[in-house]
Scaffold this motif. Structure first.
Motif, PDB file in Angstrom:
ATOM      1  N   LEU A 124      29.999  33.948  36.201  1.00 50.92           N
ATOM      2  CA  LEU A 124      30.548  35.226  34.978  1.00 50.92           C
ATOM      3  C   LEU A 124      31.212  35.764  35.930  1.00 50.92           C
ATOM      4  O   LEU A 124      32.463  36.477  36.031  1.00 50.92           O
ATOM      5  CB  LEU A 124      29.290  35.266  34.657  1.00 50.92           C
ATOM      6  CG  LEU A 124      29.764  37.003  34.619  1.00 50.92           C
ATOM      7  CD1 LEU A 124      30.301  37.124  32.813  1.00 50.92           C
ATOM      8  CD2 LEU A 124      28.163  37.859  33.562  1.00 50.92           C
ATOM      9  N   PRO A 125      30.444  35.517  37.846  1.00 52.50           N
ATOM     10  CA  PRO A 125      31.430  36.272  38.508  1.00 52.50           C
ATOM     11  C   PRO A 125      32.982  35.438  38.983  1.00 52.50           C
ATOM     12  O   PRO A 125      33.750  36.274  38.982  1.00 52.50           O
ATOM     13  CB  PRO A 125      31.222  35.285  40.139  1.00 52.50           C
ATOM     14  CG  PRO A 125      28.744  35.322  39.326  1.00 52.50           C
ATOM     15  CD  PRO A 125      28.960  35.193  37.745  1.00 52.50           C
ATOM     16  N   HIS A 126      33.471  33.863  38.794  1.00 49.42           N
ATOM     17  CA  HIS A 126      34.588  33.892  38.130  1.00 49.42           C
ATOM     18  C   HIS A 126      35.501  34.553  36.942  1.00 49.42           C
ATOM     19  O   HIS A 126      36.471  34.588  37.340  1.00 49.42           O
ATOM     20  CB  HIS A 126      34.204  32.071  38.517  1.00 49.42           C
ATOM     21  CG  HIS A 126      34.387  31.165  39.216  1.00 49.42           C
ATOM     22  ND1 HIS A 126      33.364  31.109  40.902  1.00 49.42           N
ATOM     23  CD2 HIS A 126      35.142  31.299  40.312  1.00 49.42           C
ATOM     24  CE1 HIS A 126      33.427  30.838  41.106  1.00 49.42           C
ATOM     25  NE2 HIS A 126      34.977  30.921  42.250  1.00 49.42           N
ATOM     26  N   LEU A 127      34.391  34.220  36.074  1.00 42.72           N
ATOM     27  CA  LEU A 127      35.787  34.980  34.675  1.00 42.72           C
ATOM     28  C   LEU A 127      35.666  36.225  35.056  1.00 42.72           C
ATOM     29  O   LEU A 127      36.763  36.682  34.871  1.00 42.72           O
ATOM     30  CB  LEU A 127      34.359  35.061  33.386  1.00 42.72           C
ATOM     31  CG  LEU A 127      34.683  35.363  32.518  1.00 42.72           C
ATOM     32  CD1 LEU A 127      34.510  34.975  31.097  1.00 42.72           C
ATOM     33  CD2 LEU A 127      34.727  36.893  31.692  1.00 42.72           C
ATOM     34  N   ILE A 128      34.776  37.100  35.227  1.00 40.07           N
ATOM     35  CA  ILE A 128      35.364  38.488  36.185  1.00 40.07           C
ATOM     36  C   ILE A 128      36.216  38.816  36.992  1.00 40.07           C
ATOM     37  O   ILE A 128      37.145  38.693  37.186  1.00 40.07           O
ATOM     38  CB  ILE A 128      33.760  39.210  36.521  1.00 40.07           C
ATOM     39  CG1 ILE A 128      33.606  39.597  36.030  1.00 40.07           C
ATOM     40  CG2 ILE A 128      34.495  40.151  37.753  1.00 40.07           C
ATOM     41  CD1 ILE A 128      31.722  39.899  35.974  1.00 40.07           C
ATOM     42  N   PHE A 188      38.546  36.011  37.572  1.00 34.92           N
ATOM     43  CA  PHE A 188      40.379  36.282  37.623  1.00 34.92           C
ATOM     44  C   PHE A 188      40.814  36.594  36.502  1.00 34.92           C
ATOM     45  O   PHE A 188      41.473  37.300  36.276  1.00 34.92           O
ATOM     46  CB  PHE A 188      39.639  34.959  36.229  1.00 34.92           C
ATOM     47  CG  PHE A 188      39.969  33.879  37.223  1.00 34.92           C
ATOM     48  CD1 PHE A 188      40.171  32.748  37.628  1.00 34.92           C
ATOM     49  CD2 PHE A 188      38.516  32.983  36.051  1.00 34.92           C
ATOM     50  CE1 PHE A 188      39.837  32.618  39.005  1.00 34.92           C
ATOM     51  CE2 PHE A 188      38.122  31.501  37.484  1.00 34.92           C
ATOM     52  CZ  PHE A 188      38.833  31.040  38.091  1.00 34.92           C
TER      53      PHE A 188
END
Lengths: 295, 295
Positions: free
Chosen positions: B193-197, B199
């Motif tokens: 989720l931190p990576h999705l956020i 990006f």
């Protein structure tokens, strides 16, 4: 040494930012001849006196600003209206009133209605800080190499704007000027929304930690760890920022939510190309920052 | 020196993770007597041969795994099903099949149906990495002091699990064991989720940069900058992670969205106490991480 920019400069709120200005003004000598400061709390006043970073420590804000040709508000932005009500009538004609707050539309809203004729309002935002607060947290080099954004209103005296710009230049900062609405949108996306997200995901993870027997905290990998770094910030300051940049922050949260859900939808339906495109875009922005030496 | 854990160990995919395992196995000598590797691309095979980090570089995956008592999949998780279709029939009886992928439910889904009797599947996830990829990006100390999570299925041979655990211990990692569903939720919140956020917010900011004449990129303050750091990641790996941890990731995105909008609502209606409470919670999680030395 250059001529001091002010004869008598008052810092309202000698916390991280305010005490850093006092320190660098003391060190340089070319910011102001006399440094006055006001803090609401007696503990802070005593500490500032001990630190010896101001010439005058004043308990009464109206006495603090009296006779000053420069006043800088360095309190949380939510306190501006209350402070202005106390000092407005005591500001000397020709005085430059500026500030260091992270929201700028709210400054115009809270200060302009009470501004006496002949006093120059030059809102400012030094984009510097640490996760620490209070008069002991400040240091003279805090602003070096960082941007300070000024948001003067149309028709403001150019000489007053130049004096404030020169103060920040002497602090080592790079100066940019823009209107306060653009400022508030820019900081909403580069700073306020990331903080809102960081505070939120820490809470979301904490809820999950109870379900997964704390595994979440144990395995906080690099992604999450970077998010928590910016979640360790001053409570009153961030509450005030959120409440005083409400419109821009909610607009950016809405834009971000649309984009996050578009990516979530692509994940749900297995749209690999859409996902790759978003990842590429993140990398591009990162590269842009590296090229601008902001990363 | 201890007895090598494997007689013949095959690394499928000598990228950042795979080449790091090869390097540390070469250096230590107590991981495997013979190191075999397979890469799909000829460029990678040539480079791995030049680097001298494997004893055998094999173009054919079925020949690469033949006669091995250990096989580690180090390709993006989206490639597992295709690789397994090629190697399954060639895995030797008693062989331990493990992996280094960031999603673990997908491993069971993609590998278990084709697993020959007598071959031991021990899914693993070393929680280590950098923003770089490829055989030149690896280094022998990549896993030191980091967690490796193992998610063996119920009924798996304990000796096989212990061998994989010992491999990671010799790599310097700390071992944790949990079921794959818990693993996938934990990594969804701490990493995916931190990576999705990250990006997403880079894209949201990039859109705004066009409106604000690039001011956004110029003023990328610390908050945003921390987010972009984790947005500089490998495209194929993250696409595959998102697509192969879909359910847990969408669940965490939904939980996060609820929480973010609750905070957004408090901003809209000026609920100072709610906002302060969320900020305090973020600070608490940050403190917890510092106490656990994960920050």
């Amino acid at each position: 040494m250059a001529e001091p920019l002010f004869q008598r400069l008052c810092i309202i709120g000698p916390g991280l930012i305010g005490s850093s200005i006092l320190r660098l003004a003391k060190e340089r000598g070319d910011i102001a001849r006399v440094l006055v400061t006001h803090a609401q709390s007696e503990t802070t006043r005593t500490r500032v006196a001990e630190l010896g970073i101001a010439d005058v420590v004043e308990a009464d804000p109206s006495r603090a600003v009296a006779g000053c040709d420069g006043v800088i508000l360095c309190v949380p932005v939510g306190a501006y209206a209350g402070v202005m009500a106390k000092i407005a009538q005591h500001l000397a004609p020709g005085c430059i009133l500026t500030d260091a707050g992270s929201t700028k539309g709210s400054v115009v809203r809270d200060l302009l209605p009470l501004l006496p004729a002949g006093v120059h309002l030059v809102p400012g935002h030094p984009m510097a800080g640490t996760e620490f607060s209070g008069p002991d947290a400040g240091f003279a080099t805090l602003f070096e190499g960082r941007y300070t954004i000024l948001t003067p209103l149309p028709g403001c005296d150019p000489a007053a704007v130049e004096t404030v710009a020169e103060l920040w230049r002497r602090a080592g900062a790079m100066i940019e000027t823009m209107d306060h609405a653009t400022h508030d949108k820019v900081v909403a996306i580069v700073s306020h929304l990331p903080h809102l997200i960081a505070f939120t995901i820490c809470g979301t993870a904490d809820d999950l930690a109870e379900e997964t027997k704390e595994a979440v905290l144990k395995f906080a990998a690099s992604g999450f760890r970077d998010f928590t770094r910016i979640a360790a910030s001053d409570i009153a300051m961030w509450r005030d920022i959120f409440l005083n940049n409400r419109e821009a922050l909610l607009e950016m949260l809405a834009r971000f939510s649309e984009d996050a859900h578009a990516l979530g939808r692509a994940v749900r339906y297995g749209q690999a190309e859409f996902i790759e495109d978003r990842i590429k875009r993140g990398r591009k922005v990162r590269r842009d920052l590296i090229e601008r030496k902001q990363a």
